[in-house]
Design a protein around this motif. Structure first.
Motif, PDB file in Angstrom:
ATOM      1  N   VAL A 257       6.723   6.178  -9.376  1.00 15.00           N
ATOM      2  CA  VAL A 257       5.497   6.238  -8.512  1.00 15.00           C
ATOM      3  C   VAL A 257       5.454   7.694  -7.945  1.00 15.00           C
ATOM      4  O   VAL A 257       6.768   8.361  -7.439  1.00 15.00           O
ATOM      5  N   ARG A 258       4.944   8.559  -8.792  1.00 16.65           N
ATOM      6  CA  ARG A 258       4.578  10.039  -8.239  1.00 16.65           C
ATOM      7  C   ARG A 258       5.702  10.565  -8.352  1.00 16.65           C
ATOM      8  O   ARG A 258       6.355  11.434  -7.073  1.00 16.65           O
ATOM      9  N   GLY A 259       6.549  10.371  -9.749  1.00 18.06           N
ATOM     10  CA  GLY A 259       7.714  10.783  -9.798  1.00 18.06           C
ATOM     11  C   GLY A 259       8.849  11.060  -9.284  1.00 18.06           C
ATOM     12  O   GLY A 259      10.263  11.339  -9.355  1.00 18.06           O
ATOM     13  N   ARG A 260       9.290   9.897  -8.084  1.00 18.35           N
ATOM     14  CA  ARG A 260      10.181   8.985  -7.875  1.00 18.35           C
ATOM     15  C   ARG A 260      10.660   7.692  -8.473  1.00 18.35           C
ATOM     16  O   ARG A 260       9.684   6.895  -8.639  1.00 18.35           O
ATOM     17  N   GLN A 261      11.791   7.260  -9.028  1.00 15.25           N
ATOM     18  CA  GLN A 261      11.702   6.290  -9.573  1.00 15.25           C
ATOM     19  C   GLN A 261      11.798   5.168  -8.817  1.00 15.25           C
ATOM     20  O   GLN A 261      13.172   4.984  -7.598  1.00 15.25           O
ATOM     21  N   ARG A 262      11.621   4.265  -9.224  1.00 16.70           N
ATOM     22  CA  ARG A 262      11.353   2.881  -7.979  1.00 16.70           C
ATOM     23  C   ARG A 262      11.838   1.560  -8.925  1.00 16.70           C
ATOM     24  O   ARG A 262      12.465   0.796  -8.289  1.00 16.70           O
ATOM     25  N   GLY A 263      12.695   1.064 -10.277  1.00 15.60           N
ATOM     26  CA  GLY A 263      13.442   1.278 -10.783  1.00 15.60           C
ATOM     27  C   GLY A 263      13.294   0.949 -12.096  1.00 15.60           C
ATOM     28  O   GLY A 263      13.564   2.264 -12.447  1.00 15.60           O
ATOM     29  N   LEU A 293       1.999   1.762  -6.710  1.00 15.23           N
ATOM     30  CA  LEU A 293       1.767   2.586  -6.347  1.00 15.23           C
ATOM     31  C   LEU A 293       1.238   3.068  -4.964  1.00 15.23           C
ATOM     32  O   LEU A 293       1.450   3.846  -3.479  1.00 15.23           O
ATOM     33  N   LEU A 294       0.231   1.467  -4.428  1.00 21.01           N
ATOM     34  CA  LEU A 294       0.100   0.346  -2.873  1.00 21.01           C
ATOM     35  C   LEU A 294       1.514   0.450  -2.226  1.00 21.01           C
ATOM     36  O   LEU A 294       0.689  -0.641  -1.715  1.00 21.01           O
ATOM     37  N   GLN A 295       2.323  -0.315  -2.773  1.00 22.70           N
ATOM     38  CA  GLN A 295       3.623  -1.077  -1.910  1.00 22.70           C
ATOM     39  C   GLN A 295       4.357  -0.456  -1.890  1.00 22.70           C
ATOM     40  O   GLN A 295       5.147   0.893  -3.139  1.00 22.70           O
TER      41      GLN A 295
END
Length: 571
Positions: A257-263, A293-295
Protein backbone atom coordinates in the motif's frame (compact mmCIF):
# COMPACT_ATOMS: atom_id res chain seq x y z
CA UNK A 1 2.59 -7.40 -10.97
CA UNK A 2 4.01 -9.51 -13.76
CA UNK A 3 3.97 -7.94 -17.21
CA UNK A 4 2.47 -9.43 -20.33
CA UNK A 5 4.55 -9.31 -23.51
CA UNK A 6 3.24 -9.99 -27.00
CA UNK A 7 5.04 -12.32 -29.36
CA UNK A 8 6.71 -9.51 -31.31
CA UNK A 9 7.90 -7.46 -28.37
CA UNK A 10 11.44 -6.28 -27.89
CA UNK A 11 13.59 -8.27 -25.41
CA UNK A 12 12.05 -7.85 -22.01
CA UNK A 13 13.32 -5.20 -19.64
CA UNK A 14 14.07 -6.12 -16.00
CA UNK A 15 10.77 -6.98 -14.35
CA UNK A 16 9.37 -6.04 -10.98
CA UNK A 17 8.78 -9.75 -10.44
CA UNK A 18 11.70 -11.88 -9.31
CA UNK A 19 11.66 -15.55 -10.29
CA UNK A 20 13.33 -17.96 -7.90
CA UNK A 21 16.77 -19.22 -9.00
CA UNK A 22 16.72 -17.33 -12.31
CA UNK A 23 19.33 -14.57 -12.84
CA UNK A 24 17.88 -11.08 -13.17
CA UNK A 25 19.27 -10.54 -16.66
CA UNK A 26 17.42 -13.53 -18.15
CA UNK A 27 14.28 -13.79 -16.01
CA UNK A 28 10.80 -13.67 -17.45
CA UNK A 29 11.73 -13.69 -21.12
CA UNK A 30 9.08 -16.27 -21.84
CA UNK A 31 6.37 -13.64 -22.17
CA UNK A 32 2.93 -15.18 -22.07
CA UNK A 33 4.26 -18.72 -22.39
CA UNK A 34 4.06 -21.22 -19.56
CA UNK A 35 6.05 -23.80 -21.56
CA UNK A 36 9.47 -24.49 -20.05
CA UNK A 37 12.65 -26.22 -21.16
CA UNK A 38 11.69 -29.02 -18.77
CA UNK A 39 8.40 -29.40 -20.66
CA UNK A 40 10.32 -29.45 -23.95
CA UNK A 41 12.57 -32.26 -22.73
CA UNK A 42 9.54 -34.28 -21.59
CA UNK A 43 7.88 -34.30 -25.04
CA UNK A 44 7.94 -37.75 -26.70
CA UNK A 45 9.34 -36.33 -29.92
CA UNK A 46 12.20 -34.73 -27.98
CA UNK A 47 12.96 -38.00 -26.21
CA UNK A 48 13.47 -39.63 -29.60
CA UNK A 49 16.61 -37.51 -29.98
CA UNK A 50 18.16 -38.89 -26.74
CA UNK A 51 18.65 -35.41 -25.24
CA UNK A 52 21.29 -34.75 -22.58
CA UNK A 53 21.55 -31.49 -20.64
CA UNK A 54 25.24 -30.59 -20.55
CA UNK A 55 25.05 -27.04 -19.12
CA UNK A 56 22.66 -24.81 -17.20
CA UNK A 57 20.84 -27.69 -15.53
CA UNK A 58 19.58 -25.44 -12.74
CA UNK A 59 17.66 -23.28 -15.24
CA UNK A 60 15.43 -25.89 -16.87
CA UNK A 61 12.36 -24.14 -15.42
CA UNK A 62 12.95 -21.21 -17.76
CA UNK A 63 9.97 -20.44 -19.97
CA UNK A 64 10.19 -20.82 -23.73
CA UNK A 65 8.37 -18.31 -25.90
CA UNK A 66 9.12 -20.02 -29.21
CA UNK A 67 11.34 -22.62 -30.87
CA UNK A 68 13.65 -21.23 -33.55
CA UNK A 69 15.79 -23.25 -35.97
CA UNK A 70 18.80 -21.18 -37.01
CA UNK A 71 22.31 -22.11 -38.13
CA UNK A 72 23.67 -18.58 -38.57
CA UNK A 73 26.46 -17.40 -36.31
CA UNK A 74 25.43 -13.76 -36.60
CA UNK A 75 21.89 -13.66 -35.15
CA UNK A 76 21.80 -9.98 -34.32
CA UNK A 77 18.30 -8.59 -35.00
CA UNK A 78 16.83 -12.03 -35.73
CA UNK A 79 15.81 -12.95 -32.18
CA UNK A 80 13.36 -11.33 -29.79
CA UNK A 81 14.12 -13.13 -26.52
CA UNK A 82 12.72 -16.28 -24.96
CA UNK A 83 13.56 -18.56 -27.91
CA UNK A 84 14.91 -22.07 -27.61
CA UNK A 85 17.49 -22.30 -30.41
CA UNK A 86 17.68 -25.56 -32.39
CA UNK A 87 20.79 -26.11 -34.52
CA UNK A 88 22.99 -28.82 -36.02
CA UNK A 89 26.07 -26.61 -35.54
CA UNK A 90 27.05 -26.98 -39.19
CA UNK A 91 27.98 -23.28 -39.45
CA UNK A 92 29.37 -22.88 -35.94
CA UNK A 93 32.91 -21.56 -35.51
CA UNK A 94 35.71 -23.88 -34.50
CA UNK A 95 37.90 -21.67 -32.31
CA UNK A 96 37.01 -21.72 -28.58
CA UNK A 97 37.00 -17.92 -28.30
CA UNK A 98 34.63 -17.61 -31.28
CA UNK A 99 32.30 -20.23 -29.78
CA UNK A 100 32.27 -18.22 -26.53
CA UNK A 101 31.44 -15.04 -28.48
CA UNK A 102 28.59 -16.88 -30.22
CA UNK A 103 27.09 -17.98 -26.88
CA UNK A 104 27.52 -14.47 -25.44
CA UNK A 105 25.66 -12.99 -28.41
CA UNK A 106 22.75 -15.40 -27.92
CA UNK A 107 22.64 -14.75 -24.17
CA UNK A 108 22.66 -10.99 -24.75
CA UNK A 109 19.53 -11.41 -26.87
CA UNK A 110 17.80 -13.26 -24.03
CA UNK A 111 17.39 -16.75 -25.46
CA UNK A 112 15.81 -19.39 -23.23
CA UNK A 113 18.29 -22.11 -24.19
CA UNK A 114 20.37 -23.78 -26.90
CA UNK A 115 19.98 -27.31 -28.32
CA UNK A 116 22.40 -28.82 -30.85
CA UNK A 117 22.27 -32.08 -32.75
CA UNK A 118 25.53 -34.03 -32.65
CA UNK A 119 26.91 -35.89 -35.65
CA UNK A 120 26.86 -33.39 -38.49
CA UNK A 121 29.38 -30.84 -37.18
CA UNK A 122 30.43 -32.04 -33.73
CA UNK A 123 30.82 -35.56 -32.39
CA UNK A 124 30.74 -34.17 -28.85
CA UNK A 125 29.78 -30.81 -27.45
CA UNK A 126 32.75 -28.42 -27.56
CA UNK A 127 34.07 -27.75 -24.02
CA UNK A 128 34.22 -24.02 -24.80
CA UNK A 129 30.47 -24.04 -25.49
CA UNK A 130 29.75 -25.84 -22.21
CA UNK A 131 31.87 -23.35 -20.26
CA UNK A 132 30.29 -20.34 -21.96
CA UNK A 133 26.74 -21.62 -21.40
CA UNK A 134 27.42 -22.26 -17.71
CA UNK A 135 28.95 -18.82 -17.37
CA UNK A 136 25.94 -17.13 -18.99
CA UNK A 137 23.32 -19.38 -17.32
CA UNK A 138 22.12 -20.73 -20.67
CA UNK A 139 20.76 -24.31 -20.67
CA UNK A 140 22.59 -26.39 -23.29
CA UNK A 141 21.04 -29.60 -24.67
CA UNK A 142 22.78 -32.15 -26.88
CA UNK A 143 20.82 -34.58 -29.10
CA UNK A 144 22.64 -37.86 -29.61
CA UNK A 145 20.20 -39.14 -32.22
CA UNK A 146 18.84 -37.41 -35.29
CA UNK A 147 15.26 -36.18 -35.07
CA UNK A 148 13.41 -33.84 -37.46
CA UNK A 149 13.38 -30.36 -35.93
CA UNK A 150 10.08 -29.63 -37.68
CA UNK A 151 8.32 -32.26 -35.55
CA UNK A 152 9.75 -30.71 -32.40
CA UNK A 153 8.65 -27.22 -33.36
CA UNK A 154 5.13 -28.36 -34.33
CA UNK A 155 4.64 -30.19 -31.03
CA UNK A 156 6.11 -27.42 -28.89
CA UNK A 157 4.30 -24.58 -30.64
CA UNK A 158 0.97 -26.36 -30.25
CA UNK A 159 1.54 -26.61 -26.49
CA UNK A 160 2.78 -23.00 -26.26
CA UNK A 161 -0.26 -21.60 -28.06
CA UNK A 162 -2.68 -23.58 -25.91
CA UNK A 163 -0.88 -22.36 -22.79
CA UNK A 164 -1.02 -18.77 -23.99
CA UNK A 165 -4.74 -19.10 -24.65
CA UNK A 166 -5.34 -20.45 -21.15
CA UNK A 167 -3.23 -17.69 -19.61
CA UNK A 168 -5.19 -15.01 -21.45
CA UNK A 169 -8.48 -16.57 -20.36
CA UNK A 170 -7.38 -16.77 -16.72
CA UNK A 171 -6.02 -13.22 -16.82
CA UNK A 172 -9.30 -11.89 -18.21
CA UNK A 173 -11.32 -13.84 -15.64
CA UNK A 174 -9.11 -12.58 -12.79
CA UNK A 175 -9.38 -8.98 -13.97
CA UNK A 176 -13.17 -9.22 -14.20
CA UNK A 177 -13.59 -10.98 -10.85
CA UNK A 178 -11.31 -8.73 -8.81
CA UNK A 179 -12.65 -5.57 -10.44
CA UNK A 180 -16.17 -6.63 -9.48
CA UNK A 181 -15.14 -7.46 -5.90
CA UNK A 182 -13.19 -4.23 -5.49
CA UNK A 183 -16.09 -2.15 -6.80
CA UNK A 184 -18.41 -3.89 -4.33
CA UNK A 185 -15.94 -3.21 -1.47
CA UNK A 186 -15.85 -6.94 -0.78
CA UNK A 187 -14.16 -8.04 2.46
CA UNK A 188 -10.70 -9.54 2.63
CA UNK A 189 -12.07 -13.08 2.95
CA UNK A 190 -13.91 -12.80 -0.38
CA UNK A 191 -10.78 -11.61 -2.18
CA UNK A 192 -8.72 -14.49 -0.79
CA UNK A 193 -11.46 -16.97 -1.70
CA UNK A 194 -11.56 -15.64 -5.26
CA UNK A 195 -7.78 -15.96 -5.53
CA UNK A 196 -7.90 -19.59 -4.40
CA UNK A 197 -10.73 -20.48 -6.77
CA UNK A 198 -9.14 -18.81 -9.80
CA UNK A 199 -5.65 -20.17 -9.08
CA UNK A 200 -6.90 -23.65 -8.20
CA UNK A 201 -5.05 -23.96 -4.90
CA UNK A 202 -4.95 -22.97 -1.25
CA UNK A 203 -4.28 -19.33 -0.36
CA UNK A 204 -3.09 -17.63 2.84
CA UNK A 205 -2.87 -13.89 3.48
CA UNK A 206 -0.66 -12.99 6.44
CA UNK A 207 0.78 -9.77 7.82
CA UNK A 208 4.49 -9.20 8.34
CA UNK A 209 4.21 -10.70 11.85
CA UNK A 210 3.11 -13.96 10.19
CA UNK A 211 -0.40 -13.63 11.65
CA UNK A 212 -2.86 -15.26 9.25
CA UNK A 213 -5.51 -12.65 8.43
CA UNK A 214 -7.48 -14.68 5.89
CA UNK A 215 -7.26 -18.04 4.18
CA UNK A 216 -9.16 -20.35 1.88
CA UNK A 217 -8.80 -24.09 1.53
CA UNK A 218 -11.26 -25.61 -0.97
CA UNK A 219 -11.24 -29.01 0.73
CA UNK A 220 -11.70 -27.70 4.27
CA UNK A 221 -8.24 -28.87 5.36
CA UNK A 222 -7.55 -25.82 7.52
CA UNK A 223 -5.15 -27.51 9.92
CA UNK A 224 -3.02 -29.03 7.14
CA UNK A 225 -2.90 -25.71 5.29
CA UNK A 226 -1.80 -23.81 8.40
CA UNK A 227 0.86 -26.41 9.16
CA UNK A 228 2.16 -25.91 5.65
CA UNK A 229 2.05 -22.14 6.14
CA UNK A 230 4.00 -22.37 9.41
CA UNK A 231 6.77 -24.28 7.65
CA UNK A 232 6.81 -21.77 4.80
CA UNK A 233 6.77 -18.74 7.11
CA UNK A 234 10.13 -19.69 8.63
CA UNK A 235 11.76 -19.59 5.18
CA UNK A 236 10.40 -16.20 4.12
CA UNK A 237 12.84 -13.35 3.74
CA UNK A 238 12.27 -9.79 2.71
CA UNK A 239 12.52 -9.93 -1.06
CA UNK A 240 11.51 -7.69 -3.93
CA UNK A 241 8.62 -8.91 -6.02
CA UNK A 242 6.97 -12.27 -6.40
CA UNK A 243 8.84 -15.42 -5.38
CA UNK A 244 8.00 -18.63 -7.25
CA UNK A 245 9.23 -21.85 -5.63
CA UNK A 246 8.54 -24.74 -7.97
CA UNK A 247 10.11 -27.27 -5.61
CA UNK A 248 7.81 -26.20 -2.77
CA UNK A 249 4.84 -25.57 -5.11
CA UNK A 250 4.33 -22.04 -3.76
CA UNK A 251 3.95 -18.48 -4.98
CA UNK A 252 4.61 -15.64 -2.53
CA UNK A 253 3.79 -12.07 -3.55
CA UNK A 254 3.88 -8.93 -1.39
CA UNK A 255 0.75 -6.91 -0.67
CA UNK A 256 1.76 -3.27 -0.77
CA UNK A 257 0.00 0.00 0.00
CA UNK A 258 1.64 3.21 -1.21
CA UNK A 259 5.00 1.51 -1.46
CA UNK A 260 4.87 -0.01 2.03
CA UNK A 261 4.55 -3.76 2.37
CA UNK A 262 1.58 -4.73 4.56
CA UNK A 263 1.66 -8.49 4.19
CA UNK A 264 2.17 -11.48 1.92
CA UNK A 265 -0.25 -13.46 -0.22
CA UNK A 266 0.80 -17.08 -0.56
CA UNK A 267 -0.50 -19.71 -2.98
CA UNK A 268 0.03 -23.38 -2.15
CA UNK A 269 -0.42 -25.33 -5.37
CA UNK A 270 -0.71 -29.05 -6.00
CA UNK A 271 2.17 -28.88 -8.47
CA UNK A 272 4.78 -26.44 -9.77
CA UNK A 273 2.96 -23.09 -10.18
CA UNK A 274 2.41 -21.94 -13.74
CA UNK A 275 2.26 -18.42 -15.13
CA UNK A 276 -1.54 -18.29 -14.94
CA UNK A 277 -1.49 -18.99 -11.19
CA UNK A 278 1.20 -16.36 -10.65
CA UNK A 279 -0.89 -13.81 -12.56
CA UNK A 280 -3.97 -14.54 -10.43
CA UNK A 281 -2.07 -14.17 -7.15
CA UNK A 282 -0.45 -10.92 -8.26
CA UNK A 283 -3.82 -9.53 -9.34
CA UNK A 284 -5.33 -10.56 -6.00
CA UNK A 285 -2.47 -8.81 -4.17
CA UNK A 286 -3.33 -5.57 -5.98
CA UNK A 287 -6.99 -5.91 -4.96
CA UNK A 288 -5.98 -6.52 -1.34
CA UNK A 289 -3.73 -3.47 -1.45
CA UNK A 290 -6.66 -1.33 -2.58
CA UNK A 291 -8.78 -2.72 0.25
CA UNK A 292 -6.08 -1.94 2.82
CA UNK A 293 -5.62 1.58 1.51
CA UNK A 294 -8.11 2.96 4.06
CA UNK A 295 -7.49 0.43 6.84
CA UNK A 296 -4.63 0.54 9.31
CA UNK A 297 -3.02 -2.62 10.64
CA UNK A 298 -5.05 -2.66 13.87
CA UNK A 299 -8.33 -2.67 11.95
CA UNK A 300 -7.13 -5.46 9.68
CA UNK A 301 -6.14 -7.65 12.64
CA UNK A 302 -9.41 -6.86 14.44
CA UNK A 303 -11.35 -7.96 11.35
CA UNK A 304 -9.39 -11.20 11.31
CA UNK A 305 -10.27 -11.76 14.98
CA UNK A 306 -13.91 -11.22 14.08
CA UNK A 307 -13.74 -13.84 11.34
CA UNK A 308 -12.20 -16.43 13.67
CA UNK A 309 -14.71 -15.75 16.46
CA UNK A 310 -17.62 -15.95 14.03
CA UNK A 311 -16.28 -19.31 12.84
CA UNK A 312 -16.07 -20.57 16.42
CA UNK A 313 -19.61 -19.40 17.21
CA UNK A 314 -21.11 -20.82 14.03
CA UNK A 315 -19.12 -24.06 14.20
CA UNK A 316 -18.61 -23.95 10.43
CA UNK A 317 -14.81 -23.93 10.22
CA UNK A 318 -14.03 -27.58 9.60
CA UNK A 319 -13.99 -28.94 13.15
CA UNK A 320 -12.46 -28.15 16.52
CA UNK A 321 -8.86 -28.82 15.46
CA UNK A 322 -9.26 -26.48 12.50
CA UNK A 323 -10.58 -23.74 14.81
CA UNK A 324 -7.62 -24.23 17.17
CA UNK A 325 -5.20 -23.99 14.25
CA UNK A 326 -6.89 -20.90 12.80
CA UNK A 327 -6.81 -19.03 16.13
CA UNK A 328 -3.18 -20.01 16.79
CA UNK A 329 -2.15 -18.73 13.34
CA UNK A 330 -3.63 -15.37 14.31
CA UNK A 331 -1.57 -15.26 17.50
CA UNK A 332 -4.45 -16.22 19.83
CA UNK A 333 -3.84 -19.83 20.93
CA UNK A 334 -7.03 -21.49 22.15
CA UNK A 335 -5.79 -24.99 22.89
CA UNK A 336 -5.74 -25.86 26.60
CA UNK A 337 -7.71 -22.74 27.62
CA UNK A 338 -10.98 -22.01 29.38
CA UNK A 339 -13.46 -19.92 27.42
CA UNK A 340 -15.69 -17.17 28.82
CA UNK A 341 -17.92 -15.26 26.37
CA UNK A 342 -18.80 -11.66 27.30
CA UNK A 343 -21.43 -9.64 25.41
CA UNK A 344 -21.75 -5.84 25.45
CA UNK A 345 -25.05 -4.27 24.35
CA UNK A 346 -25.46 -0.59 23.49
CA UNK A 347 -28.16 0.83 21.25
CA UNK A 348 -26.98 2.82 18.26
CA UNK A 349 -23.27 3.03 19.12
CA UNK A 350 -20.35 1.15 17.59
CA UNK A 351 -18.44 -0.32 20.53
CA UNK A 352 -15.95 -2.36 18.52
CA UNK A 353 -13.06 -0.11 19.53
CA UNK A 354 -14.22 -0.16 23.17
CA UNK A 355 -14.20 -3.97 23.36
CA UNK A 356 -10.82 -4.28 21.64
CA UNK A 357 -9.24 -1.57 23.77
CA UNK A 358 -10.63 -3.13 26.95
CA UNK A 359 -8.91 -6.40 26.01
CA UNK A 360 -5.65 -4.52 25.48
CA UNK A 361 -5.82 -2.45 28.67
CA UNK A 362 -6.70 -5.42 30.88
CA UNK A 363 -4.03 -7.53 29.11
CA UNK A 364 -6.47 -10.35 28.56
CA UNK A 365 -6.12 -12.80 25.69
CA UNK A 366 -9.29 -12.83 23.67
CA UNK A 367 -11.11 -12.54 20.37
CA UNK A 368 -13.66 -9.81 19.67
CA UNK A 369 -16.43 -9.43 17.11
CA UNK A 370 -19.87 -7.97 16.56
CA UNK A 371 -22.39 -10.72 17.31
CA UNK A 372 -25.55 -8.90 16.26
CA UNK A 373 -27.09 -5.45 15.86
CA UNK A 374 -25.92 -3.27 18.77
CA UNK A 375 -24.13 -6.28 20.30
CA UNK A 376 -20.40 -6.90 20.59
CA UNK A 377 -18.80 -10.02 21.95
CA UNK A 378 -15.43 -10.91 23.44
CA UNK A 379 -14.27 -14.47 24.01
CA UNK A 380 -11.86 -14.40 26.96
CA UNK A 381 -9.16 -17.08 26.71
CA UNK A 382 -8.28 -17.95 30.30
CA UNK A 383 -5.55 -20.21 31.65
CA UNK A 384 -7.44 -21.13 34.84
CA UNK A 385 -11.02 -21.68 35.96
CA UNK A 386 -10.86 -18.56 38.14
CA UNK A 387 -12.61 -16.04 35.91
CA UNK A 388 -14.25 -13.59 38.33
CA UNK A 389 -11.36 -11.13 38.53
CA UNK A 390 -10.75 -11.18 34.78
CA UNK A 391 -14.36 -10.58 33.75
CA UNK A 392 -14.84 -7.90 36.42
CA UNK A 393 -11.76 -6.02 35.21
CA UNK A 394 -12.89 -6.29 31.59
CA UNK A 395 -16.43 -5.06 32.35
CA UNK A 396 -15.16 -2.18 34.49
CA UNK A 397 -12.82 -1.10 31.69
CA UNK A 398 -15.65 -1.20 29.12
CA UNK A 399 -17.89 0.95 31.32
CA UNK A 400 -15.09 3.43 32.06
CA UNK A 401 -14.19 3.80 28.39
CA UNK A 402 -17.83 4.45 27.49
CA UNK A 403 -18.22 6.96 30.30
CA UNK A 404 -15.04 8.75 29.20
CA UNK A 405 -16.40 9.49 25.71
CA UNK A 406 -20.00 10.18 26.70
CA UNK A 407 -21.55 6.89 25.58
CA UNK A 408 -24.60 5.78 27.56
CA UNK A 409 -23.84 2.98 29.98
CA UNK A 410 -23.97 -0.33 28.08
CA UNK A 411 -25.08 -3.68 29.47
CA UNK A 412 -22.29 -6.21 29.98
CA UNK A 413 -23.21 -9.87 30.39
CA UNK A 414 -21.29 -13.13 30.45
CA UNK A 415 -22.08 -16.70 29.54
CA UNK A 416 -20.97 -19.76 31.42
CA UNK A 417 -17.32 -20.80 31.61
CA UNK A 418 -16.64 -23.73 29.26
CA UNK A 419 -13.57 -25.85 28.63
CA UNK A 420 -14.47 -27.17 25.16
CA UNK A 421 -14.30 -24.92 22.12
CA UNK A 422 -17.36 -26.62 20.66
CA UNK A 423 -19.42 -25.43 23.67
CA UNK A 424 -18.59 -21.75 23.12
CA UNK A 425 -21.54 -21.19 20.78
CA UNK A 426 -24.02 -22.23 23.48
CA UNK A 427 -22.35 -20.02 26.07
CA UNK A 428 -22.42 -17.06 23.66
CA UNK A 429 -26.15 -17.60 23.12
CA UNK A 430 -26.62 -17.57 26.91
CA UNK A 431 -24.63 -14.33 27.23
CA UNK A 432 -26.73 -12.66 24.51
CA UNK A 433 -29.98 -13.69 26.22
CA UNK A 434 -28.71 -12.46 29.59
CA UNK A 435 -27.58 -9.13 28.13
CA UNK A 436 -30.87 -8.44 26.37
CA UNK A 437 -32.95 -9.52 29.36
CA UNK A 438 -30.82 -7.34 31.65
CA UNK A 439 -31.41 -4.19 29.61
CA UNK A 440 -34.69 -3.79 31.52
CA UNK A 441 -33.56 -5.47 34.72
CA UNK A 442 -34.73 -2.69 36.98
CA UNK A 443 -33.81 0.68 38.39
CA UNK A 444 -30.49 2.24 37.31
CA UNK A 445 -29.57 2.33 40.98
CA UNK A 446 -29.49 -1.47 41.00
CA UNK A 447 -27.39 -1.96 37.87
CA UNK A 448 -24.45 -4.36 37.95
CA UNK A 449 -21.18 -4.08 36.07
CA UNK A 450 -21.62 -7.55 34.60
CA UNK A 451 -24.69 -9.79 34.53
CA UNK A 452 -24.88 -13.58 34.55
CA UNK A 453 -27.76 -16.01 34.07
CA UNK A 454 -28.39 -16.17 37.82
CA UNK A 455 -28.99 -12.40 37.91
CA UNK A 456 -31.99 -12.30 35.60
CA UNK A 457 -34.10 -14.92 37.43
CA UNK A 458 -37.73 -14.98 36.24
CA UNK A 459 -37.04 -12.19 33.76
CA UNK A 460 -34.40 -14.34 32.09
CA UNK A 461 -36.76 -17.30 31.81
CA UNK A 462 -39.48 -15.13 30.32
CA UNK A 463 -37.00 -13.60 27.89
CA UNK A 464 -35.93 -17.00 26.58
CA UNK A 465 -39.61 -17.92 26.11
CA UNK A 466 -40.63 -14.56 24.64
CA UNK A 467 -41.40 -15.98 21.18
CA UNK A 468 -43.58 -18.80 22.49
CA UNK A 469 -47.14 -18.30 21.21
CA UNK A 470 -48.62 -19.50 24.50
CA UNK A 471 -46.69 -16.87 26.45
CA UNK A 472 -47.73 -14.20 23.97
CA UNK A 473 -51.37 -15.25 24.40
CA UNK A 474 -50.93 -14.97 28.18
CA UNK A 475 -49.63 -11.40 27.80
CA UNK A 476 -52.61 -10.51 25.62
CA UNK A 477 -55.03 -11.84 28.23
CA UNK A 478 -53.32 -9.99 31.07
CA UNK A 479 -52.54 -6.63 29.45
CA UNK A 480 -54.62 -6.46 26.27
CA UNK A 481 -56.81 -3.46 27.29
CA UNK A 482 -53.78 -1.46 28.52
CA UNK A 483 -51.75 -2.19 25.40
CA UNK A 484 -54.72 -1.13 23.28
CA UNK A 485 -55.14 2.09 25.28
CA UNK A 486 -51.42 2.93 24.92
CA UNK A 487 -51.76 2.47 21.16
CA UNK A 488 -54.84 4.70 20.95
CA UNK A 489 -53.08 7.38 22.99
CA UNK A 490 -50.14 7.34 20.55
CA UNK A 491 -47.59 5.96 22.97
CA UNK A 492 -49.38 6.18 26.28
CA UNK A 493 -47.96 5.45 29.71
CA UNK A 494 -50.45 2.95 31.10
CA UNK A 495 -48.31 -0.22 30.93
CA UNK A 496 -45.27 1.64 32.25
CA UNK A 497 -47.28 3.07 35.15
CA UNK A 498 -48.45 -0.38 36.17
CA UNK A 499 -44.95 -1.83 35.79
CA UNK A 500 -43.33 0.80 38.03
CA UNK A 501 -46.09 0.39 40.64
CA UNK A 502 -45.63 -3.39 40.77
CA UNK A 503 -41.83 -3.11 40.80
CA UNK A 504 -42.04 -0.92 43.91
CA UNK A 505 -44.40 -3.50 45.43
CA UNK A 506 -47.35 -1.10 45.67
CA UNK A 507 -45.44 1.82 47.23
CA UNK A 508 -47.33 4.79 45.79
CA UNK A 509 -44.87 7.45 46.96
CA UNK A 510 -41.88 5.81 45.22
CA UNK A 511 -44.01 5.10 42.15
CA UNK A 512 -45.12 8.73 41.81
CA UNK A 513 -41.54 9.90 42.30
CA UNK A 514 -40.23 7.51 39.64
CA UNK A 515 -42.94 8.53 37.15
CA UNK A 516 -42.60 12.24 37.94
CA UNK A 517 -46.31 12.73 38.67
CA UNK A 518 -48.30 13.84 41.69
CA UNK A 519 -49.86 11.28 43.99
CA UNK A 520 -53.46 12.28 43.09
CA UNK A 521 -52.60 11.76 39.41
CA UNK A 522 -51.15 8.36 40.24
CA UNK A 523 -54.26 7.38 42.23
CA UNK A 524 -56.46 8.30 39.28
CA UNK A 525 -54.29 6.25 36.89
CA UNK A 526 -54.26 3.18 39.13
CA UNK A 527 -58.03 3.33 39.53
CA UNK A 528 -58.52 3.49 35.79
CA UNK A 529 -56.07 0.60 35.27
CA UNK A 530 -58.06 -1.58 37.66
CA UNK A 531 -61.28 -0.74 35.83
CA UNK A 532 -59.77 -1.45 32.39
CA UNK A 533 -58.28 -4.77 33.50
CA UNK A 534 -61.08 -5.65 35.94
CA UNK A 535 -58.57 -6.78 38.55
CA UNK A 536 -57.68 -6.05 42.15
CA UNK A 537 -54.07 -4.85 42.29
CA UNK A 538 -53.88 -5.80 45.96
CA UNK A 539 -54.39 -9.46 45.06
CA UNK A 540 -50.90 -11.13 45.18
CA UNK A 541 -51.63 -13.63 42.40
CA UNK A 542 -52.99 -10.95 40.08
CA UNK A 543 -50.03 -8.70 40.84
CA UNK A 544 -47.55 -11.49 40.11
CA UNK A 545 -49.28 -12.44 36.85
CA UNK A 546 -49.45 -8.83 35.67
CA UNK A 547 -45.80 -8.19 36.51
CA UNK A 548 -44.75 -11.35 34.64
CA UNK A 549 -46.68 -10.16 31.58
CA UNK A 550 -45.04 -6.72 31.82
CA UNK A 551 -41.58 -8.33 31.97
CA UNK A 552 -42.38 -10.14 28.71
CA UNK A 553 -43.39 -6.82 27.10
CA UNK A 554 -40.16 -5.20 28.33
CA UNK A 555 -38.09 -8.15 27.11
CA UNK A 556 -39.67 -7.90 23.66
CA UNK A 557 -38.87 -4.19 23.55
CA UNK A 558 -35.27 -4.92 24.58
CA UNK A 559 -35.00 -7.43 21.77
CA UNK A 560 -35.52 -4.79 19.07
CA UNK A 561 -33.75 -4.84 16.70
CA UNK A 562 -33.60 -8.60 17.04
CA UNK A 563 -30.90 -10.91 15.86
CA UNK A 564 -31.57 -12.14 12.34
CA UNK A 565 -33.11 -15.59 12.39
CA UNK A 566 -30.13 -17.25 10.74
CA UNK A 567 -27.73 -15.66 13.21
CA UNK A 568 -29.93 -16.69 16.16
CA UNK A 569 -29.97 -20.27 14.90
CA UNK A 570 -26.20 -20.22 14.49
CA UNK A 571 -25.80 -19.12 18.10
Amino acid sequence: MGERANLTAEPSRPRLRAVRDVPADTAELGGLSTFTIEDFLAMPVTQQGAPVVVAGKQHLDRRVRWLHVIELVDTQGLLQGGELILATGIAFPQAPEEIAQYVDALADQGIAGLAIELGRRFATVPPAMVRACNRRHVPLIAFHREVPFVKMTEAAHSIILMGQRRLLQVTAAAHERFTELTSAEAPMEDLVTAAAELAGGQVVFANLMHQVLALHEPDGETEQLLNRWNRKAFTLTKAFGTQVDKADHTVVTPVEVRGRQRGRLVLFSTGPPDRAQVTVIERAAVALGMLLLLQDDDVVVANAHRTVLESIISGRSGGVEAMHARAAALGRPTRGRYYLPVVVVSAGRDLRWVVNRALDETRLDGLAAQVGPDRWGALLLLKTEQFEQAVSAFAACVLELCRGVGIDRPVVARGGLVSALADVRHSVAEAVDVALASRVAGSPRNRKDVYAIEDVKLRGLLYTLRNDSRLQAFVERMLGPLLHRDTLDGGGDWVRTLGVYLRFQGNKSLTAQELGVSRPTLYERLGRIQRLLRVDLDDPEWSTSLYAAIMVVEATAADSPALPQKRRESL
